[in-house]
Design an enzyme around this catalytic site. Structure first.
Site, PDB file in Angstrom:
ATOM      1  N   LYS A 107       0.866  -1.181   0.000  1.00  0.00           N
ATOM      2  CA  LYS A 107       0.000   0.000   0.000  1.00  0.00           C
ATOM      3  C   LYS A 107       0.893   1.217   0.000  1.00  0.00           C
ATOM      4  CE  LYS A 107      -4.520   0.780   0.200  1.00  0.00           C
ATOM      5  NZ  LYS A 107      -5.608  -0.087  -0.289  1.00  0.00           N
ATOM      6  N   ASP A 147      -6.798   4.246  -4.745  1.00  0.00           N
ATOM      7  CA  ASP A 147      -7.473   4.065  -3.457  1.00  0.00           C
ATOM      8  C   ASP A 147      -8.112   5.423  -3.139  1.00  0.00           C
ATOM      9  OD1 ASP A 147      -7.792   2.087  -1.073  1.00  0.00           O
ATOM     10  OD2 ASP A 147      -7.131   3.901  -0.083  1.00  0.00           O
TER      11      ASP A 147
HETATM   12  P1  NAD Z   1     -12.937   7.484  -2.869  1.00  0.00           P
HETATM   13  O1  NAD Z   1     -11.950   8.530  -2.551  1.00  0.00           O
HETATM   14  O2  NAD Z   1     -13.338   7.280  -4.292  1.00  0.00           O
HETATM   15  O3  NAD Z   1     -14.263   7.710  -2.009  1.00  0.00           O
HETATM   16  C1  NAD Z   1     -14.271   7.842  -0.631  1.00  0.00           C
HETATM   17  C2  NAD Z   1     -15.652   8.338  -0.214  1.00  0.00           C
HETATM   18  O4  NAD Z   1     -15.743   8.336   1.205  1.00  0.00           O
HETATM   19  C3  NAD Z   1     -15.955   9.777  -0.654  1.00  0.00           C
HETATM   20  O5  NAD Z   1     -17.310   9.852  -1.049  1.00  0.00           O
HETATM   21  C4  NAD Z   1     -15.728  10.578   0.633  1.00  0.00           C
HETATM   22  O6  NAD Z   1     -16.470  11.791   0.664  1.00  0.00           O
HETATM   23  C5  NAD Z   1     -16.232   9.593   1.644  1.00  0.00           C
HETATM   24  N1  NAD Z   1     -15.751   9.848   3.003  1.00  0.00           N
HETATM   25  C6  NAD Z   1     -14.505  10.221   3.408  1.00  0.00           C
HETATM   26  N2  NAD Z   1     -14.483  10.363   4.737  1.00  0.00           N
HETATM   27  C7  NAD Z   1     -15.717  10.051   5.179  1.00  0.00           C
HETATM   28  C8  NAD Z   1     -16.329  10.005   6.451  1.00  0.00           C
HETATM   29  N3  NAD Z   1     -15.643  10.303   7.559  1.00  0.00           N
HETATM   30  N4  NAD Z   1     -17.621   9.630   6.527  1.00  0.00           N
HETATM   31  C9  NAD Z   1     -18.315   9.315   5.407  1.00  0.00           C
HETATM   32  N5  NAD Z   1     -17.803   9.345   4.188  1.00  0.00           N
HETATM   33  C10 NAD Z   1     -16.526   9.715   4.076  1.00  0.00           C
HETATM   34  O7  NAD Z   1     -12.345   6.118  -2.251  1.00  0.00           O
HETATM   35  P2  NAD Z   1     -12.693   4.623  -2.674  1.00  0.00           P
HETATM   36  O8  NAD Z   1     -11.680   4.178  -3.676  1.00  0.00           O
HETATM   37  O9  NAD Z   1     -14.141   4.493  -2.972  1.00  0.00           O
HETATM   38  O10 NAD Z   1     -12.341   3.847  -1.323  1.00  0.00           O
HETATM   39  C11 NAD Z   1     -13.274   3.740  -0.243  1.00  0.00           C
HETATM   40  C12 NAD Z   1     -12.861   2.595   0.666  1.00  0.00           C
HETATM   41  O11 NAD Z   1     -12.818   1.376  -0.089  1.00  0.00           O
HETATM   42  C13 NAD Z   1     -11.462   2.724   1.293  1.00  0.00           C
HETATM   43  O12 NAD Z   1     -11.482   2.117   2.558  1.00  0.00           O
HETATM   44  C14 NAD Z   1     -10.585   1.922   0.342  1.00  0.00           C
HETATM   45  O13 NAD Z   1      -9.392   1.471   0.950  1.00  0.00           O
HETATM   46  C15 NAD Z   1     -11.534   0.773   0.032  1.00  0.00           C
HETATM   47  N6  NAD Z   1     -11.243   0.044  -1.201  1.00  0.00           N
HETATM   48  C16 NAD Z   1     -11.141   0.688  -2.407  1.00  0.00           C
HETATM   49  C17 NAD Z   1     -10.890  -0.050  -3.550  1.00  0.00           C
HETATM   50  C18 NAD Z   1     -10.842   0.587  -4.919  1.00  0.00           C
HETATM   51  O14 NAD Z   1     -10.754  -0.174  -5.912  1.00  0.00           O
HETATM   52  N7  NAD Z   1     -10.935   1.878  -5.067  1.00  0.00           N
HETATM   53  C19 NAD Z   1     -10.709  -1.442  -3.474  1.00  0.00           C
HETATM   54  C20 NAD Z   1     -10.823  -2.067  -2.229  1.00  0.00           C
HETATM   55  C21 NAD Z   1     -11.095  -1.314  -1.101  1.00  0.00           C
END
Ligand code: NAD
Length: 419
Positions: A107, A147
């Site tokens: 990561k 991410d």
């Molecule tokens: P992103 O940046 O696209 O979206 C994150 C979202 O969370 C945004 O809408 C943001 O406003 C919201 N957010 C941030 N802080 C917040 C809070 N305190 N309360 C409520 N909402 C909040 O990120 P993403 O890629 O969608 O990732 C989200 C989660 O999924 C993370 O934990 C990431 O590690 C995990 N994840 C992502 C992927 C991927 O392919 N992108 C894969 C596996 C896991």
């Protein structure tokens, strides 16, 4: 290791310790697997638009590479720190092993609020960060992906920076790229699609009919928005979504494609400005009476302070590490069926694997092949985990961790300790 010591790293290690104890894992291996293989801290100087130079701190942590190149996203967020990155890298190791992908875990991240940078500043930050972590990354070494706070454009800049150094195009150095430079069909929605695939399997297992199901999603970024859209396409009713500014609730169901169009028009800022339901807080969203709750934002959102208020039937962890150890026990006692993060959100890394395979082979697949193969791998992982949980009398989280850790342990034992 004191530098790693923060609450997210402690959570990852505590989960590992529980699983290792239950597996009776070799004590020497436990020592090794608790710590990352390699951690790099970099200073990232960036010329800002006003002419000053600002220095940001970045990280890339490789937790394990016994089964293949390491794989894991890059996060841009003000709270990024070494312990959090190391925890996320460890979860990637178990996740890749559980899905049967030939990868280890890694990561990375930069301590920055990306929305406060201009596009030029973001590009310069990304390119300098990529240059600083250059010694670690490569298609056979370590392959980053998007991410929180990063996207396909950020991946394109990393791919270009790496390719400039090598002297030729190296699409396989990152996944989650635009299609024009070797990205894969279906990658952007892959994590959300995977969350839905396993949730539908869980519903079948529990005898919950899809049309009766209501869904609440915390986080409306990549994972949350695609999960909400695909859940609705599958026939469930999405009653609430939120982002960091708060959420929107409509018991009659939100029209997600419509909501997405209006949300994009606001510059993805405030969901409440999209007047399609009542405004709610993130705390209220987590406590909604619903069939499926999908945390898809940051880690440690469900804690001992709010877990007792959670009222869903199924918790599908789209985010990494959204549930603390204490909260986990409270949810289990309440009889909530938990689809743990390393299983629920593995669709992203599964399709990243497809992208990498396509890049390395220079042979690209159709969207249907990708969806079908994702479905096959992730539902197989779900049923293997369920079977393990049932026969070994452990929770789904313990079953997923134990299965992943066991594959990594087998690889270490087969390879032996160097020198
Ligand atoms: P992103 O940046 O696209 O979206 C994150 C979202 O969370 C945004 O809408 C943001 O406003 C919201 N957010 C941030 N802080 C917040 C809070 N305190 N309360 C409520 N909402 C909040 O990120 P993403 O890629 O969608 O990732 C989200 C989660 O999924 C993370 O934990 C990431 O590690 C995990 N994840 C992502 C992927 C991927 O392919 N992108 C894969 C596996 C896991």
């Amino acid at each position: 290791m004191n530098e790693l010591d923060n609450h997210t790293f402690r959570l990852a290690v505590a989960q590992f310790d529980q699983a290792a104890e239950r597996m009776n894992l070799d004590l020497n291996l436990r020592e090794r697997l608790k710590l990352p293989e390699r951690s790099l801290i970099v200073s990232v100087p960036v010329r800002m638009d006003n002419g000053t130079v600002k220095v940001f701190t970045g990280y890339r942590v490789k937790h394990d590479s016994s089964r293949g190149p390491s794989k894991g996203g890059i996060r841009y967020h003000p709270d990024v720190n070494l312990g959090e990155v190391a925890a996320l890298a460890m979860w990637m190791t178990w996740k890749c092993a559980l899905a049967g992908l030939p990868y280890g875990g890694a990561k990375g991240g930069v301590q920055v609020a990306p929305e406060q940078l201009s596009r030029g500043e973001l590009q310069r930050l990304t390119r300098r960060y990529a240059a600083e972590i250059f010694p670690l990354i490569g298609p056979d070494k370590d392959v980053p992906a998007p991410d929180v706070g990063t996207d396909a454009q950020v991946m394109a800049w990393i791919m270009d920076t790496y390719s400039q150094q090598m002297g030729f195009a190296v699409p396989g150095v990152v996944t989650g790229k635009p299609l024009s430079i070797g990205g894969s069909l279906g990658r952007e929605e892959a994590t959300g699609r995977g969350v839905v695939d396993v949730t539908l399997e869980a519903m079948k297992h529990l005898g919950v009919a899809v049309p009766t199901a209501t869904v609440a999603v915390q986080g409306f970024g990549n994972v949350g928005s695609h999960t909400a859209r695909i859940m609705q396409e599958a026939g469930a009713k999405v009653i609430a979504v939120s982002n960091k500014t708060g959420g929107l609730y409509n018991p009659k169901g939100l029209n997600i494609p419509d909501l997405l169009t209006r949300y994009r028009a606001t510059g993805r800022q405030s969901l409440c400005d999209v007047k399609m339901g009542d405004a709610i807080t993130n705390e209220e969203l987590l406590a909604l009476d619903c069939t499926i709750l999908v945390p898809a934002a940051l880690s440690e959102q469900i804690t001992q302070d709010n877990a007792a208020k959670v009222r869903c039937r199924i918790l599908a962890e789209g985010a990494n590490g959204p549930t603390t150890l204490e909260a986990d026990q409270i949810l289990i006692d309440k009889g909530i069926f938990i689809i743990p993060d390393i299983l629920a959100n593995s669709g992203g890394v599964i399709v990243s694997y497809f992208e990498w395979v396509q890049d390395v082979q220079r042979f690209f697949w159709k969207a249907k092949d990708i969806q079908d193969r994702l479905h096959e791998i992730i539902t197989d992982a779900f049923h293997r985990t369920l079977q393990f949980a049932t026969t070994r009398q452990v929770t789904m989280r313990m079953a997923a961790l134990m299965s992943g850790i066991d594959k990594v342990a087998q690889a270490h034992l087969a390879r032996g300790l160097y020198p």
